[in-house]
Write a protein that holds these residues in place. Structure first.
Motif, PDB file in Angstrom:
ATOM      1  N   ILE A 221      -3.162   5.838  -2.799  1.00  0.00           N
ATOM      2  CA  ILE A 221      -1.944   5.328  -2.058  1.00  0.00           C
ATOM      3  C   ILE A 221      -0.758   6.307  -2.096  1.00  0.00           C
ATOM      4  CG2 ILE A 221      -0.356   3.606  -1.944  1.00  0.00           C
ATOM      5  CD1 ILE A 221      -2.536   1.350  -2.958  1.00  0.00           C
TER       6      ILE A 221
ATOM      7  N   HIS B 146      -1.608   9.606  -0.118  1.00  0.00           N
ATOM      8  CA  HIS B 146      -1.681   9.252   1.374  1.00  0.00           C
ATOM      9  C   HIS B 146      -0.096   9.132   1.630  1.00  0.00           C
ATOM     10  CE1 HIS B 146      -2.337   7.680   5.281  1.00  0.00           C
ATOM     11  NE2 HIS B 146      -1.871   6.841   4.997  1.00  0.00           N
ATOM     12  N   MET B 147       0.780   8.682   1.081  1.00  0.00           N
ATOM     13  CA  MET B 147       2.258   8.404   1.484  1.00  0.00           C
ATOM     14  C   MET B 147       2.688   9.800   1.311  1.00  0.00           C
ATOM     15  SD  MET B 147       2.776   5.328   2.290  1.00  0.00           S
ATOM     16  CE  MET B 147       4.575   5.492   2.287  1.00  0.00           C
TER      17      MET B 147
ATOM     18  N   ARG C 164       0.041  -1.899   1.696  1.00  0.00           N
ATOM     19  CA  ARG C 164       0.421  -1.003   2.941  1.00  0.00           C
ATOM     20  C   ARG C 164       1.461  -1.901   3.883  1.00  0.00           C
ATOM     21  NH1 ARG C 164      -1.023  -1.386   8.048  1.00  0.00           N
ATOM     22  NH2 ARG C 164      -1.340   0.638   9.452  1.00  0.00           N
TER      23      ARG C 164
END
Length: 250
Positions: free
Chosen positions: A174, A177-178, A235
């Motif tokens: 996570i 990806h961010m 998300r």
């Protein structure tokens, strides 16, 4: 003259606990107090800090350091996190002393979270004398200025993660990806929601209560509207925060 309601001015323990958790999450450094192995006197030293998903302090120390020798003999320790900054009267500022027992931390999660906040430590993190430690929190003493003094229990300071195992397992993906694909959203969180300066903010961690972001020695804590326990829920909340940030700017 109207009388001031002193009771109304006093913050609740819930508010104080939230402030203490925020101080711990945002701290890049702290004062580590250990029991000196030679003299038995308290010994205080400066360390750099991160937190694990629950919010417990995590630090990287060397066996060559005096505080490490102390901990190997007596695991009792405390960490002072000082957020008084450059206040003219620092005694009016917020600080929290977290007490507990220090223990070796699980290498994977502690390493990723710590190096995300302190990338310069990557140079020596693999030296054989260095290892990651965690303070197993047993309590804390919070002072937020005059009349704002509370003793706190572990449940006041730590975020429950038993129901969020999937989120904790997926945290690295996570965060990666961010940072790689949604740096614009992170910048929005910092500027529109946290009042930070513009810049290349990075996310360093995410947990059920919120996420942590950093920029050039500055940190900020972005809280979620509700607890999240999975990557999908995270998300949705991150998207909601980005929309809220854009709405504020508009």
């Amino acid at each position: 003259m109207a009388q001031v309601n002193k009771a109304a001015e006093k913050p609740s323990k819930f508010e104080i606990a939230a402030n203490a958790r925020s101080l711990m999450r945002r701290a890049l450094k702290g004062s580590l107090a250990t029991v000196d192995a030679a003299s038995g006197y308290p010994y205080a030293s400066l360390i750099t800090l991160a937190t694990d998903p629950e919010g417990a302090p995590v630090f990287l120390i060397s066996t060559l350091a005096r505080h490490t020798a102390n901990l190997l003999k007596d695991t009792r320790a405390s960490i002072l996190v000082d957020a008084t900054g450059a206040l003219a009267d620092p005694l009016q500022g917020a600080r929290v002393t977290i007490s507990g027992r220090a223990e070796k931390a699980a290498e994977d999660g502690a390493r990723r979270r710590f190096l995300a906040r302190h990338p310069e430590a990557d140079f020596y993190a693999d030296f054989p004398d260095f290892s990651f430690w965690r303070l197993k929190v047993e309590g804390a003493h919070y002072i937020g200025g005059f009349g704002r003094i509370f003793d706190l229990d572990p449940e006041d300071l730590l975020v429950p993660i038993a129901a969020a195992a999937v989120l904790v397992e997926g945290e690295s993906d996570i965060v990666g990806h961010m940072n790689e694909d949604h740096a614009d959203a992170i910048s929005l969180y910092a500027t529109a929601l946290a009042g930070g300066a513009p810049g290349a903010w990075r996310m360093t961690g995410i947990d059920p209560e919120g996420c942590d972001i950093v920029l050039d020695g500055e940190t900020s804590r972005i809280l979620f509207a509700k607890s999240v326990t999975s990557p999908g829920e995270a998300r949705n909340e991150l998207v909601r925060l980005a929309n809220e940030a854009r709405a504020r700017l508009a």
